[in-house]
Design a protein around this motif. Structure first.
Motif, PDB file in Angstrom:
ATOM      1  N   THR A  44     -49.425   1.437  11.943  1.00 16.06           N
ATOM      2  CA  THR A  44     -50.754   2.355  10.778  1.00 16.06           C
ATOM      3  C   THR A  44     -51.151   1.345   9.802  1.00 16.06           C
ATOM      4  OG1 THR A  44     -49.781   3.641  12.498  1.00 16.06           O
ATOM      5  CG2 THR A  44     -51.407   4.273  10.670  1.00 16.06           C
ATOM      6  N   ILE A  92     -48.357   6.610   3.131  1.00 15.83           N
ATOM      7  CA  ILE A  92     -47.541   6.786   4.713  1.00 15.83           C
ATOM      8  C   ILE A  92     -46.561   6.412   4.329  1.00 15.83           C
ATOM      9  CG2 ILE A  92     -47.304   5.617   6.722  1.00 15.83           C
ATOM     10  CD1 ILE A  92     -50.098   4.266   6.876  1.00 15.83           C
ATOM     11  N   SER A 138     -44.309  15.572  12.284  1.00 13.80           N
ATOM     12  CA  SER A 138     -45.903  16.200  11.316  1.00 13.80           C
ATOM     13  C   SER A 138     -47.086  16.630  12.880  1.00 13.80           C
ATOM     14  CB  SER A 138     -46.717  15.221  10.646  1.00 13.80           C
ATOM     15  OG  SER A 138     -46.726  14.141  11.498  1.00 13.80           O
ATOM     16  N   LEU A 195     -45.126   9.922   8.974  1.00 16.49           N
ATOM     17  CA  LEU A 195     -45.529   9.332  10.208  1.00 16.49           C
ATOM     18  C   LEU A 195     -43.979   8.759  10.654  1.00 16.49           C
ATOM     19  CD1 LEU A 195     -48.233   6.652  10.271  1.00 16.49           C
ATOM     20  CD2 LEU A 195     -47.728   9.385  11.149  1.00 16.49           C
ATOM     21  N   LEU A 209     -50.255  10.432   5.513  1.00 12.95           N
ATOM     22  CA  LEU A 209     -49.693  10.526   7.045  1.00 12.95           C
ATOM     23  C   LEU A 209     -48.439  10.717   6.889  1.00 12.95           C
ATOM     24  CD1 LEU A 209     -52.311   7.658   8.268  1.00 12.95           C
ATOM     25  CD2 LEU A 209     -52.437  11.159   8.577  1.00 12.95           C
ATOM     26  N   LEU A 234     -49.265  15.253  13.986  1.00 11.39           N
ATOM     27  CA  LEU A 234     -50.492  13.741  14.172  1.00 11.39           C
ATOM     28  C   LEU A 234     -50.919  13.695  15.633  1.00 11.39           C
ATOM     29  CD1 LEU A 234     -49.746  12.240  11.002  1.00 11.39           C
ATOM     30  CD2 LEU A 234     -51.286  13.707  11.182  1.00 11.39           C
ATOM     31  N   LEU A 286     -59.371  13.947  12.465  1.00 14.12           N
ATOM     32  CA  LEU A 286     -58.013  12.269  11.931  1.00 14.12           C
ATOM     33  C   LEU A 286     -58.569  11.295  11.364  1.00 14.12           C
ATOM     34  CD1 LEU A 286     -54.989  11.418  10.393  1.00 14.12           C
ATOM     35  CD2 LEU A 286     -54.378  11.433  12.332  1.00 14.12           C
ATOM     36  N   ILE A 318     -59.223   9.030   7.881  1.00 17.75           N
ATOM     37  CA  ILE A 318     -58.871   7.904   7.928  1.00 17.75           C
ATOM     38  C   ILE A 318     -60.360   7.507   7.115  1.00 17.75           C
ATOM     39  CG2 ILE A 318     -58.184   5.895   8.712  1.00 17.75           C
ATOM     40  CD1 ILE A 318     -56.056   6.780   9.872  1.00 17.75           C
TER      41      ILE A 318
END
Length: 387
Positions: free
Chosen positions: A165, A155, A123, A254, A252, A125, A143, A147
């Protein structure tokens, strides 16, 4: 005549490998020249990114360390740092094409070439470098703000990055944020092949921290929605494979990695984009091209295996450059994983043994090894072995 080793990538594998060659092989091969190529001026200690994405947990200087500082002790004629990235390999003529960060392309001759270009989060990130140092830093700061502002965070992906995370955010903010982890299979860390007891401990700890777990579900799609009529604040509507939809302030993704191997010839790559290596860590079908770290197909794409790979490849290159012997086969490392969620909750595994949670929390959870980063980047120690 110089014996030139070009290392593509100054991350977890390429940077210490360069130090190894300059520290141990250079005294035996005076004509050795190591050229280290990277689009980044700084090394990103992204092991700690799972906590570093939370504002004010680590400083930028703790997470990003200058690469060239540690190489100042070597003779200028034996080391060169090139700011850029590989754009092609001409193996017949021993040339690698480099596109510098000013977009000027050049070619560099090599006697030995090492591909250590690593990977990125699918992604994009900033849990791994996303380009130049400046681009990664800007993405991380953005980011962090997202957050901090979000009240609800979803997530997707229950591998080590997603699990840690979710745990770190929940541990830091407590009930102030609603954190949801979407698990594609039956259990967290399923794709990491951990012991069932490790997965169970992780899930119990996440639930203690208040993380909501959604199992056997994947994300089918997302789209932005306004938080309220006339509002400029955007939320994300997340469409799940179980038929449900979740609306969150922050999403997010991930899961998945993309390998930084697009510059490599097609015959170097398998179907996943990994470099095909033989048992010595040479690129199959070549005599002087090697692969290490995430780009290769020998080991899981985890930083825990890097020490062993560095030790092997530095010895292999030493043997080739000095002409003192054959290259041994690489021995696969033991499965290792260390999971921390905040400073209190942790578990892990080495081989077939589950680690005590309190021990993992003490060793890793306190600061995710940021206190060892400078030693690593300056070439004075590996993560779990002597340099």
């Amino acid at each position: 005549m110089a014996k030139t080793v070009v290392i593509l990538g100054a991350g977890w594998a390429g940077l210490p490998l360069a130090h190894k060659l300059l520290k141990y092989t250079l005294p035996k091969v005076k004509e050795l020249k190591v050229i280290l190529v990277s689009p980044n001026t700084h090394f990103y200690w992204n092991l700690a990114a799972v906590r570093g994405v939370i504002p004010e947990t680590f400083t930028d200087d703790q997470l990003f360390l200058p690469i060239q500082t540690g190489f100042a002790r070597y003779p200028d004629g034996n080391f060169q740092f090139v700011l850029g990235k590989a754009s092609g390999i001409e193996s017949e003529s021993n040339l690698v094409k480099i596109t510098k960060n000013d977009e000027v392309e050049t070619s560099i001759y090599y006697d030995q070439l090492v591909i250590a270009t690593g990977s990125q989060i699918l992604s994009d990130l900033p849990f791994k470098p996303v380009g130049t140092h400046e681009a990664t830093l800007e993405s991380l700061h953005s980011l962090q703000k997202q957050i901090d502002a979000a009240k609800s965070i979803v997530i997707a992906g229950a591998g080590p990055t997603g699990v840690e995370t979710a745990g770190e955010i929940a541990a830091h903010y407590g009930a102030a944020k609603e954190v949801t982890l979407i698990i594609g299979g039956d259990h967290a860390l399923e794709a990491s092949n951990v012991l069932p007891s490790v997965s169970q401990t992780v899930e119990k700890d996440l639930q203690k921290l208040g993380v909501k777990l959604i199992r056997k579900t994947k994300v089918d799609g997302t789209h932005a929605v306004e938080k309220g009529e006339g509002s400029s604040v955007k939320q994300t509507s997340i469409i799940l494979s179980n038929g449900n939809t979740i609306v969150a302030d922050l999403y997010l993704p991930l899961f998945g990695v993309k390998l930084n191997t697009s510059f490599a010839p097609a015959n170097f790559l398998d179907a996943t984009g990994s470099i095909i290596l033989d048992k010595t860590m040479r690129v199959t079908g070549t005599k002087n091209i090697w692969g290490i770290g995430d780009v290769g197909n020998l080991e899981p794409k985890q930083v825990t295996v890097i020490d062993g790979m560095i030790i092997h490849l530095s010895a292999a290159l030493d043997a080739v450059l000095t002409g003192t012997g054959g290259v041994p086969e690489y021995k696969l490392g033991k499965p290792m994983i260390f999971i921390t969620m905040g400073k209190k909750y942790a578990t892990g595994q080495i081989g077939g043994w589950k680690l005590w949670g309190f021990l993992t929390a003490y060793v890793k959870g306190r600061n995710i090894f940021v206190d060892t980063a400078k030693q690593y980047v300056d070439g004075k120690a590996l993560r779990h072995a002597a340099m």
